[in-house]
Design a protein around this motif. Structure first.
Motif, short mmCIF file in Angstrom:
data_model
loop_
_atom_site.label_atom_id
_atom_site.label_comp_id
_atom_site.label_asym_id
_atom_site.label_seq_id
_atom_site.Cartn_x
_atom_site.Cartn_y
_atom_site.Cartn_z
N GLU A 179 29.36 -16.16 -24.06
CA GLU A 179 28.48 -16.63 -25.14
C GLU A 179 29.18 -16.79 -26.47
OE1 GLU A 179 26.12 -14.50 -22.03
OE2 GLU A 179 27.89 -13.98 -23.24
N VAL A 180 30.34 -16.18 -26.65
CA VAL A 180 31.01 -16.26 -27.95
C VAL A 180 31.68 -17.62 -28.16
CG1 VAL A 180 31.36 -13.77 -27.99
CG2 VAL A 180 33.20 -15.25 -27.15
N VAL A 181 31.90 -18.36 -27.08
CA VAL A 181 32.52 -19.69 -27.16
C VAL A 181 31.44 -20.75 -26.98
CG1 VAL A 181 34.19 -21.27 -26.13
CG2 VAL A 181 34.71 -18.83 -26.27
N VAL A 182 31.47 -21.77 -27.83
CA VAL A 182 30.50 -22.87 -27.74
C VAL A 182 30.97 -23.84 -26.66
CG1 VAL A 182 29.34 -24.74 -28.97
CG2 VAL A 182 29.97 -22.64 -30.19
N ASP A 183 30.22 -23.93 -25.57
CA ASP A 183 30.63 -24.73 -24.41
C ASP A 183 30.93 -26.18 -24.79
OD1 ASP A 183 30.29 -22.49 -22.88
OD2 ASP A 183 28.45 -23.16 -21.90
N GLU A 192 34.78 -30.69 -26.02
CA GLU A 192 35.23 -31.71 -26.97
C GLU A 192 36.69 -31.52 -27.36
OE1 GLU A 192 34.18 -33.19 -31.53
OE2 GLU A 192 32.63 -32.18 -30.33
N VAL A 193 37.06 -30.28 -27.64
CA VAL A 193 38.45 -30.02 -28.05
C VAL A 193 39.42 -30.27 -26.90
CG1 VAL A 193 40.07 -28.30 -28.89
CG2 VAL A 193 37.77 -28.37 -29.81
N LEU A 194 39.06 -29.87 -25.70
CA LEU A 194 39.93 -30.12 -24.54
C LEU A 194 40.10 -31.61 -24.29
CD1 LEU A 194 38.85 -27.30 -22.04
CD2 LEU A 194 40.97 -27.44 -23.35
N GLU A 195 39.08 -32.38 -24.58
CA GLU A 195 39.19 -33.84 -24.45
C GLU A 195 40.13 -34.42 -25.49
OE1 GLU A 195 35.06 -34.99 -24.69
OE2 GLU A 195 34.92 -35.29 -22.51
N GLN A 196 40.06 -33.87 -26.70
CA GLN A 196 40.89 -34.37 -27.80
C GLN A 196 42.31 -33.83 -27.76
OE1 GLN A 196 38.64 -33.11 -31.22
NE2 GLN A 196 37.10 -34.73 -31.01
N ARG A 197 42.48 -32.66 -27.15
CA ARG A 197 43.78 -31.99 -27.14
C ARG A 197 44.25 -31.75 -25.71
NH1 ARG A 197 44.90 -28.50 -31.41
NH2 ARG A 197 46.79 -28.06 -30.21
N ASN A 238 29.29 -24.88 -18.68
CA ASN A 238 29.72 -26.22 -18.25
C ASN A 238 31.02 -26.17 -17.44
OD1 ASN A 238 31.33 -25.46 -20.39
ND2 ASN A 238 31.23 -27.44 -21.47
N ALA A 239 31.20 -25.08 -16.72
CA ALA A 239 32.43 -24.88 -15.95
C ALA A 239 32.72 -26.03 -14.99
CB ALA A 239 32.37 -23.57 -15.18
N ALA A 240 31.69 -26.53 -14.30
CA ALA A 240 31.89 -27.60 -13.31
C ALA A 240 32.47 -28.84 -13.98
CB ALA A 240 30.57 -27.92 -12.62
N VAL A 241 31.95 -29.18 -15.14
CA VAL A 241 32.44 -30.36 -15.87
C VAL A 241 33.88 -30.15 -16.32
CG1 VAL A 241 32.13 -31.80 -17.92
CG2 VAL A 241 30.13 -30.99 -16.65
N LEU A 242 34.16 -28.96 -16.84
CA LEU A 242 35.51 -28.67 -17.30
C LEU A 242 36.51 -28.71 -16.16
CD1 LEU A 242 34.78 -25.69 -19.75
CD2 LEU A 242 35.22 -28.07 -20.34
N GLU A 243 36.13 -28.15 -15.01
CA GLU A 243 37.04 -28.16 -13.86
C GLU A 243 37.26 -29.56 -13.33
OE1 GLU A 243 36.39 -23.77 -11.87
OE2 GLU A 243 34.80 -25.26 -11.60
N GLU A 244 36.24 -30.40 -13.40
CA GLU A 244 36.38 -31.78 -12.93
C GLU A 244 37.28 -32.60 -13.85
OE1 GLU A 244 33.60 -35.75 -12.07
OE2 GLU A 244 32.66 -33.84 -12.58
N PHE A 287 39.45 -31.30 -16.33
CA PHE A 287 40.72 -30.69 -16.73
C PHE A 287 41.19 -29.69 -15.69
CE2 PHE A 287 37.71 -30.95 -20.40
CZ PHE A 287 38.18 -32.16 -20.93
N ALA A 288 41.22 -30.09 -14.43
CA ALA A 288 41.53 -29.16 -13.34
C ALA A 288 42.84 -28.42 -13.54
CB ALA A 288 41.56 -29.91 -12.02
N ASP A 289 43.82 -29.08 -14.15
CA ASP A 289 45.13 -28.45 -14.32
C ASP A 289 45.23 -27.62 -15.59
OD1 ASP A 289 44.87 -30.73 -15.87
OD2 ASP A 289 47.02 -31.21 -15.81
N ARG A 290 44.16 -27.63 -16.42
CA ARG A 290 44.23 -26.93 -17.71
C ARG A 290 43.17 -25.86 -17.91
NH1 ARG A 290 43.46 -29.96 -22.28
NH2 ARG A 290 42.62 -31.83 -21.31
N VAL A 291 42.32 -25.67 -16.92
CA VAL A 291 41.33 -24.60 -17.00
C VAL A 291 41.36 -23.76 -15.73
CG1 VAL A 291 39.81 -25.93 -18.52
CG2 VAL A 291 39.43 -25.99 -16.05
N PHE A 292 40.93 -22.53 -15.87
CA PHE A 292 40.84 -21.64 -14.71
C PHE A 292 39.73 -20.64 -14.98
CE2 PHE A 292 41.71 -17.50 -12.78
CZ PHE A 292 41.75 -17.86 -11.45
N PHE A 293 38.86 -20.46 -13.97
CA PHE A 293 37.77 -19.50 -14.09
C PHE A 293 37.72 -18.65 -12.83
CE2 PHE A 293 36.16 -23.53 -16.08
CZ PHE A 293 36.52 -23.19 -17.37
#
Length: 305
Positions: free
Chosen positions: A226-230, A235-240, A253-259, A261-267
């Protein structure tokens, strides 16, 4: 007194036996509810309990209403946002946690995530070494202090910020105090989040803060999602495309992030920070000892409400 251990995600068998021994040696009755699948099961089990030990189980107003004899609840772990403190206080129930018992387990997970991120999830592509890199700790409680000790063993430069921790404590641990959270994010290659979910911290880590991370940085969260705004994280991962986010607390929004940025996120599949045999035993036994002490002489050293 009847002490109920209610855990949807059970303690290890060894921990259960030691908890039982501590409770019974203290002259109390031990009861257990494991792997329950319905809230009604918990409400029924707690009806005649004088004390309750839980892990991540939700203890809300309905639970307190169903437990007229309940005097104390101990969360076997550091965080306690799964317990309704206002409802507990309204019913005259003391709530405690067991700070520090899971600290080393979570700290080792942080270092493991740092290495996993540095080595590009062991994909075989060229990564980097964490030795010599800058690590920033947001919060300097028990977990962070263990992370700092491990990180220094890897030759990392460690800094931290915590409004509730004196700079002297950090300096004595060989950690550089940081003047602001913005500076912490801007000045470190890896930032690890170690703050609770409170009115002040929920939603406090957004695009402005995440965007300050230097090129190629890694943000690690083993605290609370909850401390991080999903949406800001997305948005930042898209820009950076140079940033990574590794977490033990899966965002909404883990599913969207994994789809995307699969190589840049891990949960982790489920919260794993405290999932070691040692932490399991330490936290459970600490909870049992605290309940025995409370009934013996009113000791409530770790009271949080």
């Amino acid at each position: 007194m009847k002490v109920l251990v209610a855990t949807e995600k059970p303690f290890s068998p060894k921990a259960v036996e030691e908890i039982r021994r501590r409770i019974e040696d203290g002259g109390h009755t031990f009861s257990i509810l494991e792997k329950y699948t319905a809230k009604e099961d918990l409400l029924k089990a707690v009806a005649d309990a004088d004390a309750l030990i839980v892990r991540s189980d939700i203890v809300d107003e309905a639970v307190f209403a169903a437990a007229p004899s309940l005097k104390i609840v101990v969360r076997a772990g550091a965080g306690y946002d799964n317990i309704d403190l206002a409802a507990a206080t309204g019913k005259g129930v003391i709530v405690e946690n067991t700070p520090g018992q899971n600290a080393n387990a979570v700290a080792e997970l942080v270092i493991g995530m740092a290495i996993l991120a540095a080595r590009n999830k062991f994909s075989g592509s060229t990564g980097f070494e964490i030795s010599g890199k800058r690590l920033g700790l947001q919060g300097f409680g028990q977990v962070s202090r263990h992370v700092a000790a491990l990180a220094k063993g890897f030759g990392m430069e460690v800094s931290a910020i915590d409004p509730y921790c004196p700079a002297k404590v950090m300096e004595e641990a060989g950690v550089t105090p940081c003047e602001s959270v913005e500076a912490l994010y801007a000045g470190n290659d890896i930032v690890s989040i170690h703050i609770p979910a409170t009115k002040e911290t929920v939603g406090s880590i957004g695009k402005d803060l995440i965007g300050k991370l230097p090129k190629g940085a890694v943000l690690i969260n083993t605290a609370r999602k909850e401390v991080v705004v999903d949406d800001d994280l997305l948005e930042v991962l898209e820009q950076r495309p140079d940033l990574k986010y590794f977490a033990d607390v899966k965002p909404g929004n883990a599913a969207v992030l994994e789809e995307k940025f699969a190589d840049r996120v891990f949960f982790t599949p489920k919260k794993s920070g405290a999932q070691t045999k040692e932490a399991n035993l330490n936290a459970g036994v600490a909870a049992a000892n605290q309940i025995v002490a409370f009934f013996a002489d009113g000791t409530d050293r770790f009271r949080v409400n």
